[in-house]
Design a protein around this motif. Structure first.
Motif, short mmCIF file in Angstrom:
data_model
loop_
_atom_site.label_atom_id
_atom_site.label_comp_id
_atom_site.label_asym_id
_atom_site.label_seq_id
_atom_site.Cartn_x
_atom_site.Cartn_y
_atom_site.Cartn_z
N SER A 1 8.23 1.32 6.56
CA SER A 1 9.10 0.05 7.13
C SER A 1 8.03 -0.77 7.52
O SER A 1 8.48 -2.42 7.63
CB SER A 1 9.94 0.41 8.00
OG SER A 1 9.62 1.02 9.21
N ASP A 2 6.92 -0.42 8.34
CA ASP A 2 6.17 -1.38 8.98
C ASP A 2 5.08 -2.03 7.87
O ASP A 2 4.53 -3.11 7.96
CB ASP A 2 5.10 -0.86 9.75
CG ASP A 2 4.29 0.33 9.45
OD1 ASP A 2 5.05 0.92 8.40
OD2 ASP A 2 3.26 0.65 9.89
N HIS A 3 5.21 -1.86 6.72
CA HIS A 3 4.49 -2.35 5.50
C HIS A 3 5.32 -3.25 4.49
O HIS A 3 4.95 -4.11 3.86
CB HIS A 3 3.57 -1.48 4.70
CG HIS A 3 2.44 -0.60 5.69
ND1 HIS A 3 1.38 -0.83 5.67
CD2 HIS A 3 2.82 0.29 7.07
CE1 HIS A 3 0.51 -0.26 6.73
NE2 HIS A 3 1.40 0.22 7.20
N VAL A 4 6.72 -2.63 4.24
CA VAL A 4 7.52 -3.35 3.52
C VAL A 4 8.70 -4.09 4.03
O VAL A 4 9.58 -4.70 3.29
CB VAL A 4 8.22 -2.28 2.62
CG1 VAL A 4 6.92 -1.68 1.86
CG2 VAL A 4 8.98 -1.35 3.14
N THR B 1 0.72 -1.17 -0.08
CA THR B 1 -0.11 -0.06 0.04
C THR B 1 0.82 1.29 0.02
O THR B 1 0.58 2.28 -0.64
CB THR B 1 -0.90 0.23 1.37
OG1 THR B 1 -0.19 -0.08 2.50
CG2 THR B 1 -1.86 -0.94 1.26
N HIS B 2 1.97 1.22 0.73
CA HIS B 2 2.92 2.24 0.60
C HIS B 2 4.23 1.57 1.40
O HIS B 2 4.20 0.49 1.78
CB HIS B 2 2.60 3.47 1.51
CG HIS B 2 2.27 3.36 3.06
ND1 HIS B 2 1.23 2.23 3.55
CD2 HIS B 2 2.79 3.92 4.04
CE1 HIS B 2 1.05 2.51 4.78
NE2 HIS B 2 2.17 3.36 5.25
N CYS B 3 5.30 2.41 1.26
CA CYS B 3 6.56 1.85 1.33
C CYS B 3 7.09 2.24 2.76
O CYS B 3 8.67 2.37 2.95
CB CYS B 3 7.57 2.36 0.18
SG CYS B 3 7.16 1.49 -1.19
N GLY C 1 -4.59 -0.93 7.65
CA GLY C 1 -3.39 -1.30 7.82
C GLY C 1 -2.85 -1.86 8.93
O GLY C 1 -2.00 -2.63 9.27
N HIS C 2 -3.65 -1.29 10.27
CA HIS C 2 -3.34 -1.85 11.48
C HIS C 2 -4.95 -1.98 12.07
O HIS C 2 -5.66 -1.06 11.75
CB HIS C 2 -2.37 -0.75 12.36
CG HIS C 2 -1.27 -0.48 11.78
ND1 HIS C 2 -0.09 -1.26 12.02
CD2 HIS C 2 -0.74 0.14 10.69
CE1 HIS C 2 0.90 -0.90 11.38
NE2 HIS C 2 0.55 -0.06 10.69
N GLY C 3 -4.94 -2.83 12.86
CA GLY C 3 -6.15 -3.14 13.84
C GLY C 3 -7.27 -4.05 12.83
O GLY C 3 -6.87 -4.30 11.86
N GLY D 1 -4.79 0.69 3.98
CA GLY D 1 -3.32 0.93 4.45
C GLY D 1 -3.61 2.06 5.66
O GLY D 1 -4.23 1.75 6.54
N ASP D 2 -2.75 2.81 5.73
CA ASP D 2 -2.73 3.93 6.88
C ASP D 2 -3.36 5.30 6.47
O ASP D 2 -3.33 5.98 7.30
CB ASP D 2 -1.27 4.17 7.18
CG ASP D 2 -0.47 2.86 8.07
OD1 ASP D 2 -1.28 1.83 8.10
OD2 ASP D 2 0.77 2.95 8.12
N ALA D 3 -4.05 4.90 5.53
CA ALA D 3 -5.05 6.39 5.08
C ALA D 3 -6.04 6.35 5.81
O ALA D 3 -6.47 7.64 6.18
CB ALA D 3 -5.39 6.23 3.66
ZN LIG Z 1 1.52 1.11 9.11
#
Ligand SMILES: [Zn+2]
Length: 318
Positions: A77-80, A73-75, A211-213, A169-171
């Motif tokens: 560190s917690d996603h890639v 979703t984006h780059c 992205g979280h939860g 994601g985190d949006a």
């Molecule tokens: Zn995140």
């Protein structure tokens, strides 16, 4: 009971869509399964890569099947962070948002935040760039990639109109969204966050996979909470800065698991985001900034202090 929930009260997802809910150090991993090839969205944080591989290889995951494709979703560190490990094991191509592909190619530690925020990550190669407004069939479902700048200016979200599912994601989370750069650092970030939330409000969404939860259904309430936060941020950029530092320090703490209070001032003076934000907004001696941030994390119940050591309030999580 709403049809969106299964008998256990969890959000009911199409059977080929599996969400491994992780924590705040690792993003959720979303697996889209199909006889045509399985696709993974986001790989978590690097330190948790063994757990990510374990979940993927589980019966609920791929079992012994191959993985065809890894998408981010984006780059951040917690996603890639697990990208390199996943690509090594499954030998699958990796796709990142088109706006971020050049940053990954030159491994821009400032814009991707690795150096800027002291995130640890194993370098990976992006094989494909996903443009906004492109459509993709993953897990036998059609997904529209939409630009969702704000927390990350190159981020994408993925929308499936048939089941009205948004992979956000985190949006957008159930309670908030990923930290945003203050206007003095990136004047485009907060307006973009607001525009992204307005764009999401126009989509017909039944289920949000953040992205979280946990996945959740009441997107209207989540958008309202997010809009209120944007309004508060617009009124007070020091608040935006304080939030970003607090979130990043908590992330560092989850990564390191313990930080000695006596070493915290030199850490805050050394890592760019803390030093730059302190120069711009707080103008405090590093020891005083450390006190302020630790105080806020403890007050929020996220961290605790024991014998001169800052610790996460809860133990290690997967
Ligand atoms: Zn995140």
């Amino acid at each position: 009971m709403s049809k969106a929930l299964d008998p256990t009260g969890r959000v009911a997802l199409p059977p080929q869509l599996h969400v491994f809910v992780r924590d705040w150090l690792s993003s959720n991993n979303i697996l889209l399964k199909s006889p045509d090839g399985h696709v993974l969205i986001d790989s978590g944080y690097g330190r948790h890569a063994p757990m990510t591989l374990q979940l993927l290889a589980s019966a609920r995951g791929l079992g012994d099947d191959p993985l065809s494709f890894l998408v981010n979703t984006h780059c951040h560190s917690d996603h890639v962070g697990g990208n390199a490990a996943v690509a090594r094991k499954y030998e699958c191509p990796i796709a990142v948002p088109a706006a971020e592909a050049p940053l990954v190619e030159c491994w821009d530690g400032r814009l991707l935040l690795y150096e800027y925020c002291d995130h640890r990550i194993e370098r990976f190669v992006a094989d494909r760039a996903l443009p906004a407004h492109s459509t993709h069939v993953w897990g036998d479902l059609e997904w529209l990639a939409l630009a969702a700048p704000g927390h990350d200016m190159g981020a994408l979200v993925f929308y499936n109109a048939e089941h009205r599912i948004l992979i956000s994601g985190d949006a957008l989370w159930q309670h908030g969204f990923g930290f945003v750069m203050p206007p003095e650092v990136d004047p485009a970030a907060l307006p973009a966050t607001q525009a992204t939330l307005e764009m999401l409000a126009k989509l017909d969404v039944r289920i949000v996979i953040p992205g979280h939860g946990e996945p959740f259904t009441d997107i209207a309430a989540a958008l309202e909470r997010a809009a209120k936060r944007v309004d508060a941020f617009k009124a007070d950029s020091q608040r935006v800065a304080r939030h970003a530092l607090k979130v990043n320090l908590m992330f560092a703490l989850l990564d390191k698991q313990r930080m000695l209070l006596v070493e915290l001032p030199s850490y805050l003076a050394r890592v760019d985001i803390y030093r730059e934000f302190n120069d711009l907004f707080f103008k405090l001696p590093p020891a005083r900034l450390a006190e302020l941030l630790v105080g806020e994390l403890v007050k929020a119940g996220a961290a605790r202090v024991d014998s001169g050591t800052l610790l996460p309030a809860t133990g290690e999580a997967g």
